[in-house]
Enzyme design. Structure first.
Site, PDB file in Angstrom:
ATOM      1  N   PRO A  38       0.601  -1.932  -0.226  1.00  0.00           N
ATOM      2  CA  PRO A  38      -0.077   0.139   0.318  1.00  0.00           C
ATOM      3  C   PRO A  38       0.830   1.008   0.225  1.00  0.00           C
ATOM      4  O   PRO A  38       2.297   1.230   0.911  1.00  0.00           O
ATOM      5  CB  PRO A  38      -0.593   0.394   1.457  1.00  0.00           C
ATOM      6  CG  PRO A  38       0.294  -1.199   2.319  1.00  0.00           C
ATOM      7  CD  PRO A  38       0.834  -1.477   1.322  1.00  0.00           C
ATOM      8  N   MET A  39       0.508   2.476  -1.026  1.00  0.00           N
ATOM      9  CA  MET A  39       1.572   4.165  -0.910  1.00  0.00           C
ATOM     10  C   MET A  39      -0.004   4.761  -0.914  1.00  0.00           C
ATOM     11  O   MET A  39      -0.687   5.027  -1.716  1.00  0.00           O
ATOM     12  CB  MET A  39       2.450   3.456  -2.044  1.00  0.00           C
ATOM     13  CG  MET A  39       3.479   2.636  -1.587  1.00  0.00           C
ATOM     14  SD  MET A  39       4.741   2.668  -3.336  1.00  0.00           S
ATOM     15  CE  MET A  39       3.940   1.633  -4.041  1.00  0.00           C
ATOM     16  N   ALA A  40       0.179   5.048   0.393  1.00  0.00           N
ATOM     17  CA  ALA A  40      -0.384   6.572   0.079  1.00  0.00           C
ATOM     18  C   ALA A  40      -0.973   7.380  -1.572  1.00  0.00           C
ATOM     19  O   ALA A  40       0.389   7.917  -1.111  1.00  0.00           O
ATOM     20  CB  ALA A  40      -0.917   6.879   1.367  1.00  0.00           C
ATOM     21  N   GLN A  92      -5.856  -1.432   2.364  1.00  0.00           N
ATOM     22  CA  GLN A  92      -5.666  -1.263   4.109  1.00  0.00           C
ATOM     23  C   GLN A  92      -6.322   0.594   4.073  1.00  0.00           C
ATOM     24  O   GLN A  92      -6.901   1.248   3.877  1.00  0.00           O
ATOM     25  CB  GLN A  92      -4.428   0.023   3.748  1.00  0.00           C
ATOM     26  CG  GLN A  92      -3.899   0.179   4.599  1.00  0.00           C
ATOM     27  CD  GLN A  92      -2.228   0.539   4.984  1.00  0.00           C
ATOM     28  OE1 GLN A  92      -1.508   1.437   4.359  1.00  0.00           O
ATOM     29  NE2 GLN A  92      -0.796  -0.795   4.947  1.00  0.00           N
ATOM     30  N   CYS A 123       3.038   3.472   9.038  1.00  0.00           N
ATOM     31  CA  CYS A 123       4.170   4.973   8.429  1.00  0.00           C
ATOM     32  C   CYS A 123       4.251   5.568   9.350  1.00  0.00           C
ATOM     33  O   CYS A 123       3.698   6.136  10.594  1.00  0.00           O
ATOM     34  CB  CYS A 123       1.579   6.178   8.019  1.00  0.00           C
ATOM     35  SG  CYS A 123       2.488   6.722   6.837  1.00  0.00           S
TER      36      CYS A 123
HETATM   37  C1  LIG Z   1       5.516   7.012  -1.875  1.00  0.00           C
HETATM   38  C2  LIG Z   1       5.503   6.249  -0.609  1.00  0.00           C
HETATM   39  C3  LIG Z   1       4.070   6.220   0.386  1.00  0.00           C
HETATM   40  C4  LIG Z   1       4.301   4.661   1.003  1.00  0.00           C
HETATM   41  N1  LIG Z   1       2.437   4.659   1.730  1.00  0.00           N
HETATM   42  C5  LIG Z   1       2.241   3.419   2.668  1.00  0.00           C
HETATM   43  C6  LIG Z   1       0.588   3.139   3.087  1.00  0.00           C
HETATM   44  O1  LIG Z   1       0.010   4.567   2.986  1.00  0.00           O
HETATM   45  N2  LIG Z   1       0.847   2.470   4.027  1.00  0.00           N
HETATM   46  C7  LIG Z   1       1.574   1.603   4.692  1.00  0.00           C
HETATM   47  O2  LIG Z   1       1.483   1.117   5.610  1.00  0.00           O
HETATM   48  N3  LIG Z   1       2.716   1.440   3.891  1.00  0.00           N
HETATM   49  C8  LIG Z   1       3.120   2.872   3.453  1.00  0.00           C
HETATM   50  N4  LIG Z   1       4.214   3.007   2.094  1.00  0.00           N
HETATM   51  C9  LIG Z   1       5.195   1.955   3.022  1.00  0.00           C
HETATM   52  C10 LIG Z   1       5.026   0.942   1.529  1.00  0.00           C
HETATM   53  O3  LIG Z   1       4.106  -0.330   1.686  1.00  0.00           O
HETATM   54  C11 LIG Z   1       6.234  -0.718   1.799  1.00  0.00           C
HETATM   55  O4  LIG Z   1       5.758  -0.721   3.035  1.00  0.00           O
HETATM   56  C12 LIG Z   1       7.928   0.265   2.027  1.00  0.00           C
HETATM   57  O5  LIG Z   1       7.964   0.836   0.878  1.00  0.00           O
HETATM   58  C13 LIG Z   1       8.577  -1.055   1.556  1.00  0.00           C
HETATM   59  O6  LIG Z   1       8.419  -1.700   1.204  1.00  0.00           O
HETATM   60  P1  LIG Z   1       9.963  -1.559  -0.075  1.00  0.00           P
HETATM   61  O7  LIG Z   1      10.861  -2.666   0.132  1.00  0.00           O
HETATM   62  O8  LIG Z   1       9.178  -2.770  -1.658  1.00  0.00           O
HETATM   63  O9  LIG Z   1       9.819  -0.449  -0.545  1.00  0.00           O
HETATM   64  C14 LIG Z   1       4.599   4.151   1.449  1.00  0.00           C
HETATM   65  C15 LIG Z   1       5.652   4.335   0.685  1.00  0.00           C
HETATM   66  C16 LIG Z   1       5.924   4.541  -0.191  1.00  0.00           C
HETATM   67  C17 LIG Z   1       7.376   4.514  -0.669  1.00  0.00           C
END
Ligand SMILES: Cc1cc2nc3c(=O)[nH]c(=O)nc-3n(C[C@H](O)[C@H](O)[C@H](O)COP(=O)(O)O)c2cc1C
Length: 165
Positions: A38-40, A92, A123
């Site tokens: 999930p990415m906001a 989410q 977050c």
């Molecule tokens: C732009 C952005 C927004 C994110 N928003 C959320 C979010 O809303 N909720 C959440 O649980 N994690 C959020 N994350 C974390 C990601 O879900 C993820 O856990 C994190 O990027 C680590 O994964 P990776 O190692 O594959 O990048 C966000 C990450 C990024 C880069």
């Protein structure tokens, strides 16, 4: 213009059948065991639709805030939308108040809107933690427990995970 085909990955052949086990999330079997986290502000329906062509097993929606969802806020309802081709539908949910989290889950599950709910407890963004949300919630274990309990009690057979996934 976006290519109609996903780019090839010449150095990484696709997984062989049986090379990886599916990820089980309650009744869901996620195959392949690859998740769009999930990415906001990012993982909305159009973005998920683009990513779908790359073949993950689960695509989590962007963070949906419980209270405006319960209050019927039009923008939040739109953000919580799924496309007709999306299965499983993974959402989410973010909330700091067990009451609104419980009511939001009741609504989402009652309307058959989701197949999986992930709760945001990771977050780290100041805008979120300064309101006591996201990564600030696990610092209050009783509140964390109350929020998770409210979600699970209202989720029926829909599995609830806590994130970050
Ligand atoms: C732009 C952005 C927004 C994110 N928003 C959320 C979010 O809303 N909720 C959440 O649980 N994690 C959020 N994350 C974390 C990601 O879900 C993820 O856990 C994190 O990027 C680590 O994964 P990776 O190692 O594959 O990048 C966000 C990450 C990024 C880069």
């Amino acid at each position: 213009m976006i290519d109609a085909m996903p780019p090839s990955t010449p150095h990484e052949p696709p997984a062989r059948p049986g090379e990886f086990a599916p990820v089980r999330i309650g009744p869901l079997s996620v195959w392949p065991p690859v998740v769009l986290a999930p990415m906001a502000g990012v993982t909305n329906y159009p973005f998920r639709a683009i990513c779908r062509r790359f073949g993950a097993g689960l695509y989590v929606s962007e963070m949906i805030t419980a209270r405006p969802l319960v209050e019927g806020n039009a923008k939040t309802l739109k953000l919580a939308d799924f496309g007709p081709d999306e299965s499983p539908r993974s959402l989410q949910l973010y909330g700091v108040d067990p009451y609104y989290v419980g009511e939001a889950v009741k609504r989402l599950v009652g309307e058959g809107h989701v197949d999986h709910i992930d709760m945001n407890f990771g977050c780290p963004v100041r805008k979120v933690t300064s309101k006591g949300g996201g990564a600030a919630i696990p610092a209050k274990p009783r509140l964390l427990a109350a929020i998770v309990r409210a979600a699970v009690r209202n989720a029926g057979a829909v599995p609830v995970t806590i994130g970050p996934l």
